[in-house]
Design an enzyme around this catalytic site. Structure first.
Site, mmCIF file in Angstrom:
data_model
loop_
_atom_site.group_PDB
_atom_site.id
_atom_site.type_symbol
_atom_site.label_atom_id
_atom_site.label_comp_id
_atom_site.label_asym_id
_atom_site.label_seq_id
_atom_site.Cartn_x
_atom_site.Cartn_y
_atom_site.Cartn_z
ATOM 1 N N ALA A 83 -19.699 2.402 3.525
ATOM 2 C CA ALA A 83 -18.951 1.675 2.489
ATOM 3 C C ALA A 83 -19.839 0.642 1.807
ATOM 4 C CB ALA A 83 -17.727 1.006 3.108
ATOM 5 N N HIS A 119 -7.858 3.111 -3.723
ATOM 6 C CA HIS A 119 -8.781 3.299 -2.603
ATOM 7 C C HIS A 119 -9.781 4.374 -3.031
ATOM 8 C CE1 HIS A 119 -5.799 1.800 0.697
ATOM 9 N NE2 HIS A 119 -5.569 1.210 -0.462
ATOM 10 N N TYR A 133 -11.881 -4.593 10.638
ATOM 11 C CA TYR A 133 -11.232 -4.057 11.844
ATOM 12 C C TYR A 133 -11.141 -5.114 12.954
ATOM 13 C CZ TYR A 133 -12.129 0.212 9.318
ATOM 14 O OH TYR A 133 -12.144 1.173 8.339
ATOM 15 N N GLN A 152 -7.403 -3.510 9.120
ATOM 16 C CA GLN A 152 -6.681 -2.441 9.782
ATOM 17 C C GLN A 152 -5.416 -3.050 10.407
ATOM 18 O OE1 GLN A 152 -5.657 0.441 10.050
ATOM 19 N NE2 GLN A 152 -7.596 1.447 10.544
ATOM 20 N N ARG A 176 -15.803 4.133 3.363
ATOM 21 C CA ARG A 176 -16.611 5.301 3.689
ATOM 22 C C ARG A 176 -15.723 6.522 3.852
ATOM 23 N NH1 ARG A 176 -18.826 6.459 9.589
ATOM 24 N NH2 ARG A 176 -16.582 6.853 9.726
ATOM 25 N N GLY A 177 -14.596 6.347 4.564
ATOM 26 C CA GLY A 177 -13.742 7.490 4.915
ATOM 27 C C GLY A 177 -14.059 7.958 6.323
ATOM 28 N N HIS A 223 -14.089 -1.026 14.427
ATOM 29 C CA HIS A 223 -13.950 0.369 14.012
ATOM 30 C C HIS A 223 -14.252 1.254 15.221
ATOM 31 C CE1 HIS A 223 -15.347 4.147 12.092
ATOM 32 N NE2 HIS A 223 -14.337 3.881 11.274
ATOM 33 N N LYS A 275 -21.027 -5.541 3.668
ATOM 34 C CA LYS A 275 -20.189 -5.064 2.559
ATOM 35 C C LYS A 275 -19.833 -6.226 1.630
ATOM 36 C CE LYS A 275 -17.102 -2.854 5.440
ATOM 37 N NZ LYS A 275 -16.059 -1.929 5.892
ATOM 38 N N GLU A 284 0.837 -1.208 0.000
ATOM 39 C CA GLU A 284 0.000 0.000 0.000
ATOM 40 C C GLU A 284 0.872 1.258 0.000
ATOM 41 O OE1 GLU A 284 -3.488 0.034 2.490
ATOM 42 O OE2 GLU A 284 -3.062 2.097 3.091
#
Ligand code: FAD
Length: 295
Positions: free
Chosen positions: A127, A77, A148, A179, A107-108, A152, A168, A17
């Site tokens: 998302a 992304h 996560y 994460q 989603r951000g 999250h 999702k 990444e």
């Protein structure tokens, strides 16, 4: 090509990444880093969106170049928070036109400065909504999503967060990337809970090498992951004894152990948060044995 079609049983991989550099002046150095790390033959390279002030124009140009000039399968992304559907569709169409057929649908983060109005001015609230949009309009696009292990930060519980991860994936995402985490037991427990909740798709562990105490404390405060006390103590001891270089040595050695143990445990692959630091990633992967690596 959809990345999921290359993720095969008993064939493990590394993926990388990157984030777009802040200034265009830094692009030559950035692409030098990409070129160097392309020699590791990652299954794919992903490029972050919006984070750290980068723009979607930067992301679009960078992913296109990585795909076309460096021959790496590239994943862009894409965050949807505060975006209008037309903007998102245009970005996806631009990606497809540039030959980039994989997206990490996010989603951000909600900005703390109130710059995004609530309720959100868009049908793209989560998302999972973005995944539905992409799957409906861009059938050839590979889709991954975020997971996560420690939940999250906004999630009410581990269980509710997992419900939304499942949503999702059920809406059409192909796999999840986690994460960062520093104890592999956190990943294994997460996968076990996910399987019990009916999630069958691949969950790729995301590993971050610690290169600085200051940087890791900032990242942790933003992303909601935790740093185990024993590891933090080890890093602080290193800092006192040998400063920044010693912290990086300890951080990279820890990440190397995590990566090797995960591969030995049979994970499909490992996604490495490179921090755009080729020497760190090369050191991290030195001596790491990958079972039947892809390509
Ligand atoms: P979602 O899956 O939408 O979840 C957000 C929160 O809402 C969670 O608490 C979830 O439990 C809850 N939720 C989800 N669906 C529902 C629902 N239907 N009803 C009620 N609650 C719901 N950020 C960037 O800005 N740029 C990047 O490039 C970027 N890359 C990342 C890469 C990885 C691998 C990861 C793990 C994170 C990345 N992030 C990035 C951070 C990410 O944008 C934030 O963590 C963000 O706050 C949540 O995004 P998400 O896609 O996980 O959100």
């Amino acid at each position: 090509m959809k990345i999921i079609d290359s993720i095969k049983k008993d064939k493990q991989f590394i993926s990388l990444e990157f984030f777009p550099p802040k200034s265009r002046e830094d692009w030559p150095a950035f692409f030098k880093t990409v070129k160097r790390l392309a020699e590791l033959k990652p299954l794919f390279a992903s490029v972050t969106y919006g984070a750290g002030g980068s723009t979607n124009v930067d992301t679009l140009e960078i992913v296109s170049r990585i795909q076309q000039e460096y021959g790496l399968e590239t994943m862009a992304h894409l965050t949807c928070l505060g975006s209008r559907t037309e903007e998102v569709v245009r970005f996806l169409a631009d990606l497809a036109a540039a030959g980039v057929n994989n997206v990490l649908a996010l989603r951000g983060d909600i900005p703390q400065d109130g710059s995004v109005a609530t309720p959100l001015p868009s049908p793209l609230q989560y998302a999972s909504d973005l995944v539905t949009l992409i799957r409906g309009s861009f059938q050839d696009m590979g889709i991954s999503v975020a997971g996560y292990p420690e939940k999250h930060p906004e999630a009410a519980s581990l269980e509710s967060d997992l419900t939304y991860l499942k949503l999702k994936l059920d809406n059409g995402a192909d796999f999840a990337i986690t994460q960062l985490f520093f104890h592999n037991s956190q990943y294994h427990a997460f996968v076990k809970r996910a399987r019990a909740a009916g999630i069958t798709k691949p969950i790729i562990p995301g590993i971050l090498p610690v290169v600085s105490l200051k940087v890791i404390k900032r990242i942790i405060s933003l992303c909601g992951a935790s740093i185990p006390e024993d590891f933090l103590y080890e890093l602080e001891q290193a800092d006192q004894a040998g400063g920044a270089a010693a912290v990086q040595r300890v951080g990279v050695a820890h990440a190397r152990r995590q990566v090797q143990e995960l591969l030995d445990a049979g994970v499909p692959g490992v996604h490495i948060y490179t921090l755009n630091r080729s020497e760190v990633v090369l050191e991290l992967l030195e001596g790491v044995e990958i079972k039947s690596p892809l390509s």
